[in-house]
Design an enzyme around this catalytic site. Structure first.
Site, PDB file in Angstrom:
ATOM      1  CG  ASP B 321      45.628  68.122  29.019  1.00 26.13           C
ATOM      2  OD1 ASP B 321      44.448  67.990  29.433  1.00 26.13           O
ATOM      3  OD2 ASP B 321      45.930  68.932  28.127  1.00 26.13           O
ATOM      4  CD  GLU B 322      49.214  71.569  28.523  1.00 22.80           C
ATOM      5  OE1 GLU B 322      50.256  71.733  27.862  1.00 22.80           O
ATOM      6  OE2 GLU B 322      48.133  72.098  28.223  1.00 22.80           O
ATOM      7  CB  THR B 323      46.230  69.608  36.364  1.00 16.86           C
ATOM      8  OG1 THR B 323      45.375  68.853  35.512  1.00 16.86           O
ATOM      9  CG2 THR B 323      45.432  70.188  37.512  1.00 16.86           C
TER      10      THR B 323
END
Lengths: 682, 682
Positions: B321-323
């Protein structure tokens, strides 16, 4: 001993014994220190505790010290909401300077220097101690000094020079009769450190359970523990945890009596072939190790050798209490042995046993501690006498040159008040021991026996009462103002709760469980009037054994709850001027009205809770007693007379309320009786 | 599947969906089951639960089953005060017969058979399950069935045939942002088992901390954990503890983003040389692993191989997530790599990374789970999509043949009500997925993110709300009566407390700490009107980071406290017949009067507690809002009209009370607004 400059400048004159009430001109210092320091002087001004505070360890430091500093700063952070300083420097100009001379004993000894000085001015705190343990004691005091002021927190300016009155300040926990997991032990060690106790006496074996792994004799726990025991790794973890808090761990392996759990796996240790099972009943058991066989001593020798690798302390408790002679007298071989050795009594045979195990303790580098039964004429004077049957054995021992520890007045399962424990001095100034003999009194230990506790209730049985005894062991004998003790105990109780102890939350949780609902406001009010009966009364009343569920009202309510002292004080105040003390009267009225008002709801809840229902007579009595109190208060305030016979009827009612019922008793019957007696009658 | 005789006699007709309210003629059964079973029929009579109860395991048994039986009997013993039966026989004529076909999967799989049947008559309980895990689910129901009756306890006669609606019923705990000791994890596993959850998702690494020991890469915790991590032995202990309760453990190693703590010790994993420190801020971090280097995959390969020896489950969560693309875009080598592979966006590069780590997971025998960002066109369909940004990704995934788990509606840090979470269905009947596609929805997970929790507060954030979601995951979709859910949730909350959870005790302890006194009756009343603001509001309002002390009022008060639903229901009732509903009016009046009455004491305590003082405006508002409520109730009950402008003024007042203040909000503003709006004006 090196002294910080700020301190030595003030000289000897500043050392005022006990607490000086601060004047507004000096500072806003409110003394909540517990235990009270030996010497304290209140200065003027205060150090603001904020993010600008820097921390320095200018001289000695090691991991143990750094861990203790970290813990202290975390506790202060939680209390104040001020993020803690994480950069610890070596500057001696920090706002908090912790100046330690050295590590102290490699293994904390009975003579460890625990003294410290703490000098707080408006610009900084200088803590000085000879040892890391001394620094820990000082940091505990620092935490207790921090108080709110305006929109922030301060450390009020004080000068403290402190050291303990007694070297041995212990808490014993019996994990034999009911097991307590490592987590319970650890949090109690945290609380001990908070009030400067320094000995954890771990009662590890009993008729009802053998609680520590032996790799040499695996059947000790394999067959004698119900699977409830500490691995050696866990025991080492506890020892390390205690050491990092300045607490010595003294394991106890009670022998030759109280050993039935040993015999389940190793019946050959006994003079009766067995077989044995784990004992479930409480009280004195009729079995004991066989003191006549060499194999008994070989077993103990190997076992103690193994335990010595886990417990580094130079003291070892080997019990020796309540040894029954029955099995010995019934075994012709033992009788013959006694005759051959010219022992006339089984007590003499026990002394023989004590001497032999004392030799084994010595062999493994340990001093032997034993309960006072071991004090027999032939006992070598290097044994330490642990007095549980009366303070006389302590003084008798001191006269004969034995070191001693007092526990008799500090049995928590007696369910006595903190006040009663607090006022019992291990070595009162009026003792007729000589100065030389007095040195043999090492200190005392609070005892938490395990018949009626479990991991849920134990904290509430130990705390906060033990904090009052901790002050008795640490502070000067002259510190004995009971009202002031209770005032500070209330604060200390919250500080201990902040460490994770559950002495305050237990009651509410247990009441919710009993009532089966979260709506327990009335039940809590009811419970605030009650305390558990003593160990003896419960044992007799309920016929408890190890398998008895501990989930009754008696397990929920607190020993010595706040109402006990509060009502005693208010009634005392009132009776000085019965018609004029409005404030005491109003408060008493409010309390009794609130109890009376709670009863109907409580009775409704009792009707759907079988475990609560047994206390129904107590609810009715509370209603009646509250009405009696209200009547008495009314007569006293109006200076009118009660009708003839009123007093007799009410005293009879109080008498009934004093009788055993539902394993709980009222906290206020003594002052209520005084109140009733003070009412003039027609 | 073998059925106990008593059960099969009754045949299919007894299987009535949901709860049948019992008639007095049948039995006194009060349904407090949570989650509700799939099929339940209430019979007549009841089995008395007393010391005569015998327990038999007539067919299969193993250690895991015996431990579960022991735990159940101990819980029943504590609840009833009836000493438990310790002799477990193999008799199928016992009063409690637990008939299990076999062990079930050697390592509990996603397809483990958790079904059971429970047939209670006045002579006995027959529990049958195909597997040990199924038997555990049945024993949980048995415990929930036992209820007081007269002076004792009974198991009411019921027939239950039960199995879960979803296979994956999880709770995620983030221990990266704030560490939670093993003890906290274990007690939460106990509570999970109590409501039949079966997946513990352990979020073990974050920018703010790497929490599990790697012996191959010791700098992961050595430099990335502040010393706060689980040893491999502890992690194995947690896995075993969970397994013995029928719970699978899915570790998460979030990558390639959320990895700054890895980079402190191993900066070479990143595409920027660093150096890195542990992140203290929250929110999305701009660093990520370098997906272009083979060495990155070699590291991950070795690490996952090591972790596979600790976590036996066949699923493994690898985050995703949220890379952030920032570091990648700034590194010419990465840009060149993207160009060479024809990746137009960093999302495509992340898919490349996902594919490679999925291969590594496979190599170590694991299915890969990832947060929904990994759902890109090229992702192999054996990845499991964990939906956190919206239920749409779950359905999109199912349509494309990916298995999925829903978490978006179950974020506990949103501080929403149990009701709101409860009504969010992972697979509502009106979903337009085909029958085949629906099978891809495995279930859901409740998420406890770690920004604003610590070991003291975590239980109160997770429980009891998670029990409501557990019912959503287990019970039929049709079970959605919110009032009935809250009625049962109150009971379940106490059952969970009896397991040692601190969700109910935390508030009281925290309030005592804030007030610095045990006298917190008024403060508790005040707190009962408040709940924490959402994660986002707190984060913005307080600018929290990992080092922010979590010791404010917001950390004390409960999410969705009982007053929220109670007042909503009472106002709803009242508004149906404003002038006639005496009972609702009286209760509302009492509640608002009690709030108003608490304010003066609370304000006094605020004046000596800097941490409480920030909430002073809330105290004033509570007083005003309570007065408004009393006025509104008075107008409504007397059918009289408020003066012109009253409504506008009061709605403005309510509007002000809705504004952000002191990080807490009122529980009752919505119903209060309805009440005010309902008042007729002149």
């Amino acid at each position: 001993m090196k002294r910080p400059a700020a301190f030595s400048l003030l000289g000897g004159a500043m050392l005022i014994l006990g607490f000086s009430p601060s004047s507004a001109a000096q500072s806003t210092f409110v003394n909540t220190l517990m235990p009270q320091p030996a010497h304290l002087r209140v200065g003027s001004g205060a150090l603001p505790w904020n993010t600008a505070v820097t921390v320095g360890l200018p001289h000695f430091k090691n991991q143990r010290l750094e861990d203790a500093v970290d813990r202290t700063l975390m506790q202060i952070e939680r209390k104040t909401g001020v993020p803690r300083q994480r950069a610890i420097t070596t500057s001696d100009a920090s706002s908090l300077t912790i100046d330690v001379d050295g590590a102290g004993d490699a293994i904390q000894s009975i003579d460890e220097n625990e003294s410290y000085t703490l000098a707080v001015t408006s610009t900084g705190v200088k803590l000085h101690a000879a040892t890391v343990v001394g620094a820990m004691r000082g940091m505990t005091s620092l935490l207790q000094l921090i108080q709110p002021s305006g929109s922030g927190f301060i450390v009020p300016a004080v000068q403290i020079e402190d050291s303990p009155r007694f070297r041995w300040r212990g808490l014993m926990i019996d994990v034999g009769r009911h097991f307590e997991p490592v987590e319970v032990i650890k949090r109690n060690l945290d609380a001990m450190a908070a009030v400067k106790l320094n000995v954890f006496h771990w009662h590890l074996s009993e008729d009802q359970g053998f609680r520590i792994e032996s790799k040499i004799y695996p059947k000790l726990t394999g067959e004698g523990s119900d699977g409830l025991y500490y691995t050696q790794e866990e025991a080492r973890e506890v020892v390390a945890y205690a050491a990092s808090r300045g607490i010595r761990v003294i394991p106890e392996f009670d022998m030759p009596g109280h050993t039935r759990s040993w015999l389940v796996g190793y019946p050959e240790l006994s003079s009766d072939p067995g077989p044995y099972t784990i004992r479930r009943e409480f009280g004195v058991e009729q079995v004991a190790m066989d003191p006549t066989k060499d194999s008994t001593y070989q077993f103990i020798d190997a076992f103690l050798g193994e335990m010595a690798t886990i417990f580094p302390d130079s003291y070892l408790h080997l019990g020796g209490d309540e040894t029954p002679g029955t099995q010995w007298k019934n075994n012709p071989r033992v009788v013959a042995f006694m005759r051959a050795h010219n022992f006339k009594t089984t007590e003499e045979l026990q002394t023989y046993f004590s001497e032999r195990v004392l030799e084994l303790a010595k062999k493994h580098g340990k001093h032997m501690v034993g309960w006072d039964e071991i004090l027999n004429p032939d006992l070598p004077t290097d044994a330490v006498i642990h007095s549980w049957r009366g303070a006389e054995s302590l003084t008798a021992a001191a006269r004969r040159g034995y070191h001693g520890i007092l526990s008799q007045p500090y049995y928590l399962d007696g369910m006595k008040s903190a006040e009663e424990h607090y006022l019992a001095d291990p070595l009162p100034s009026n003792s007729d021991l000589t100065a030389e003999q007095r040195k043999f009194v090492l200190g005392g230990e609070v005892c938490m026996w395990g018949e009626h506790i479990n991991p849920l209730s134990i904290d509430s049985r130990i705390w906060p009462r033990t904090a009052a005894v901790a002050e008795r062991f640490w502070s000067p004998e002259s510190v004995k103002d009971v009202d002031d003790m209770y005032r500070r105990l209330d604060v200390e109780s919250l500080r201990i709760e902040a460490l994770g102890l559950r002495h305050l939350t237990h009651e509410g949780a247990a009441l919710r469980e009993l009532a089966g609902t979260e709506d327990t406001d009335a039940l809590r009010v009811f419970a605030s009037a009650l305390q558990p009966v003593s160990f003896g009364d419960r044992y007799k009343g309920q016929h408890t054994d190890q398998l008895t569920p501990l989930d009754n009202l008696v397990d929920a309510v607190r020993p010595d709850p706040p109402t006990r002292h509060q009502i005693a004080v208010l009634v005392g105040d009132l009776l000085k001027t019965p018609s004029a003390n409005e404030q005491a009267r109003t408060q008493l009225e409010r309390q009794f009205k609130s109890w009376a008002a709670a009863v109907p709801t409580v009775e409704t809840q009792m009707s759907t809770s079988p475990l609560l229902a047994v206390a129904r007579p107590r609810a009715q009595q509370l209603l009646q007693l509250s009405q009696t109190a209200e009547e008495a208060l009314s007569y006293l305030s109006s200076s009118s007379k009660a009708p003839a016979g009123w007093k007799q009827a009410k005293l009879a009612q109080i008498g009934t309320a004093r009788e055993q019922q539902a394993l709980v008793r009222f906290t206020f019957v003594d002052p209520l009786e005084e109140l009733v007696k003070a009412v003039p009658e027609q």
